[in-house]
Design a protein around this motif. Structure first.
Motif, mmCIF file in Angstrom:
data_model
loop_
_atom_site.group_PDB
_atom_site.id
_atom_site.type_symbol
_atom_site.label_atom_id
_atom_site.label_comp_id
_atom_site.label_asym_id
_atom_site.label_seq_id
_atom_site.Cartn_x
_atom_site.Cartn_y
_atom_site.Cartn_z
ATOM 1 N N GLY A 138 0.783 -1.233 0.000
ATOM 2 C CA GLY A 138 0.000 0.000 0.000
ATOM 3 C C GLY A 138 0.814 1.283 0.000
ATOM 4 N N THR A 139 2.130 1.182 -0.179
ATOM 5 C CA THR A 139 2.964 2.397 -0.137
ATOM 6 C C THR A 139 3.083 3.076 -1.495
ATOM 7 N N HIS A 140 2.825 2.321 -2.555
ATOM 8 C CA HIS A 140 3.006 2.845 -3.912
ATOM 9 C C HIS A 140 1.837 2.450 -4.814
ATOM 10 N N PHE A 141 1.583 3.315 -5.786
ATOM 11 C CA PHE A 141 0.725 2.921 -6.901
ATOM 12 C C PHE A 141 1.570 2.095 -7.874
ATOM 13 N N VAL A 142 0.907 1.258 -8.661
ATOM 14 C CA VAL A 142 1.632 0.432 -9.638
ATOM 15 C C VAL A 142 2.199 1.261 -10.791
ATOM 16 N N GLY A 143 1.779 2.496 -10.900
ATOM 17 C CA GLY A 143 2.311 3.416 -11.911
ATOM 18 C C GLY A 143 1.991 4.833 -11.453
ATOM 19 N N LEU A 144 2.176 5.796 -12.330
ATOM 20 C CA LEU A 144 1.953 7.198 -11.959
ATOM 21 C C LEU A 144 0.459 7.501 -11.865
ATOM 22 N N ALA A 145 0.028 7.978 -10.698
ATOM 23 C CA ALA A 145 -1.366 8.398 -10.514
ATOM 24 C C ALA A 145 -1.451 9.912 -10.706
ATOM 25 N N LEU A 146 -2.369 10.336 -11.539
ATOM 26 C CA LEU A 146 -2.536 11.772 -11.806
ATOM 27 C C LEU A 146 -3.986 12.176 -11.598
ATOM 28 N N ASP A 147 -4.167 13.371 -11.045
ATOM 29 C CA ASP A 147 -5.502 13.863 -10.735
ATOM 30 C C ASP A 147 -5.657 15.256 -11.329
ATOM 31 N N GLU A 148 -6.130 15.298 -12.551
ATOM 32 C CA GLU A 148 -6.304 16.587 -13.222
ATOM 33 C C GLU A 148 -7.469 17.379 -12.640
ATOM 34 N N ASP A 149 -8.391 16.695 -11.960
ATOM 35 C CA ASP A 149 -9.547 17.385 -11.386
ATOM 36 C C ASP A 149 -9.160 18.157 -10.126
ATOM 37 N N GLY A 150 -8.306 17.558 -9.286
ATOM 38 C CA GLY A 150 -7.999 18.180 -7.995
ATOM 39 C C GLY A 150 -6.568 18.628 -7.820
ATOM 40 N N GLN A 151 -5.636 18.077 -8.614
ATOM 41 C CA GLN A 151 -4.219 18.397 -8.415
ATOM 42 C C GLN A 151 -3.517 18.683 -9.742
ATOM 43 N N HIS A 152 -4.190 19.420 -10.594
ATOM 44 C CA HIS A 152 -3.616 19.731 -11.912
ATOM 45 C C HIS A 152 -2.222 20.362 -11.791
ATOM 46 N N ALA A 153 -2.070 21.210 -10.776
ATOM 47 C CA ALA A 153 -0.805 21.939 -10.635
ATOM 48 C C ALA A 153 0.383 21.008 -10.393
ATOM 49 N N GLU A 154 0.108 19.797 -9.925
ATOM 50 C CA GLU A 154 1.195 18.844 -9.627
ATOM 51 C C GLU A 154 1.619 18.046 -10.863
ATOM 52 N N THR A 155 0.804 18.038 -11.884
ATOM 53 C CA THR A 155 0.978 17.058 -12.963
ATOM 54 C C THR A 155 2.320 17.186 -13.695
ATOM 55 N N ALA A 156 2.679 18.381 -14.094
ATOM 56 C CA ALA A 156 3.893 18.540 -14.906
ATOM 57 C C ALA A 156 5.123 18.018 -14.148
ATOM 58 N N GLU A 157 5.221 18.372 -12.867
ATOM 59 C CA GLU A 157 6.370 17.943 -12.062
ATOM 60 C C GLU A 157 6.345 16.424 -11.856
ATOM 61 N N ARG A 158 5.153 15.890 -11.549
ATOM 62 C CA ARG A 158 5.039 14.443 -11.355
ATOM 63 C C ARG A 158 5.464 13.692 -12.623
ATOM 64 N N VAL A 159 5.010 14.157 -13.763
ATOM 65 C CA VAL A 159 5.344 13.489 -15.020
ATOM 66 C C VAL A 159 6.860 13.531 -15.252
ATOM 67 N N SER A 160 7.447 14.674 -14.999
ATOM 68 C CA SER A 160 8.879 14.837 -15.251
ATOM 69 C C SER A 160 9.721 13.911 -14.351
ATOM 70 N N VAL A 161 9.389 13.886 -13.064
ATOM 71 C CA VAL A 161 10.145 13.039 -12.117
ATOM 72 C C VAL A 161 9.937 11.562 -12.456
ATOM 73 N N TRP A 162 8.702 11.198 -12.732
ATOM 74 C CA TRP A 162 8.375 9.795 -13.037
ATOM 75 C C TRP A 162 9.074 9.327 -14.307
ATOM 76 N N LEU A 163 9.124 10.214 -15.338
ATOM 77 C CA LEU A 163 9.747 9.796 -16.602
ATOM 78 C C LEU A 163 11.238 9.514 -16.439
ATOM 79 N N ASP A 164 11.884 10.215 -15.516
ATOM 80 C CA ASP A 164 13.295 9.892 -15.233
ATOM 81 C C ASP A 164 13.405 8.453 -14.752
#
Ligand SMILES: Cc1cc2nc3c(=O)[nH]c(=O)nc-3n(C[C@H](O)[C@H](O)[C@H](O)COP(=O)(O)O)c2cc1C
Length: 170
Positions: A135-161
């Motif tokens: 329960g510590t991790h999602f199996v992949g990147l979880a994104l929430d454009e409805d509630g956390q749009h501002a986080e998406t670009a950074e999350r995508v960038s870190v995850w893609l590394d």
């Protein structure tokens, strides 16, 4: 290295993220909207990034649902796969990004190797089928454009590394 990005999107959020991922990866990435192309091109890639939103209380998005049987009959042996899932943790917190978990189940059953899990830190939800065993991790990147749009670009960038490191590690 050729990377196949496959996604489907009902209201455009997953599509926007797929485009952002493709921009980051440049020429090595090839975008496939499964609503128009289906999933047959999956077989041509060793490295895959798959994007799926969750709809209707923990259900698959409709285009993914249409190709689900074919997916269950596809071998993913020898393939490295990174998943991203779109959801809404406030509006649908009991089913947050469930479809990403359903997709992971099929891919693992069909011999695929999943890479780049993503920490649950920074999210608030009641339940998700997309969590790993502890329960510590999602199996992949979880994104929430409805509630956390501002986080998406950074999350995508870190995850893609992480994804790129995992893809290169043979
Ligand atoms: C009717 C409806 C049902 C939804 N059900 C879920 C759900 O069960 N779980 C979840 O995490 N998000 C749910 N969502 C949120 C969507 O997954 C989210 O808006 C996503 O960004 C949509 O992606 P798309 O634009 O690529 O289709 C739902 C949204 C709507 C409008």
């Amino acid at each position: 290295m050729d990377i196949g990005i496959f996604y489907a999107s009902t209201t455009g959020n997953t599509e926007d993220v797929a485009n952002l991922i493709a921009e980051h990866l440049g020429d090595s990435a090839h975008l496939h909207d499964i609503a128009h192309e289906g999933i047959s091109a999956l077989e041509g890639y060793r490295y895959l990034i798959l994007g799926i939103p969750t709809w209707d209380f923990g259900e698959l998005q409709e285009d993914w649902a249409e190709h689900w049987e074919a997916l269950q009959a596809t071998s993913f042996a020898g393939k490295r796969i990174a998943l991203f899932g779109l959801g809404d943790q406030i509006g649908y917190g009991e089913w947050f990004v469930d479809a990403m978990g359903l997709l992971a189940e099929v891919l693992l059953a069909q011999g695929g190797e999943l890479v780049a899990p993503w920490s649950v830190e920074g999210y608030s939800f009641e339940a998700s089928k997309a969590l790993n065993a502890d329960g510590t991790h999602f199996v992949g990147l979880a994104l929430d454009e409805d509630g956390q749009h501002a986080e998406t670009a950074e999350r995508v960038s870190v995850w893609l590394d992480e994804v790129c490191k995992a893809f290169e590690k043979i």
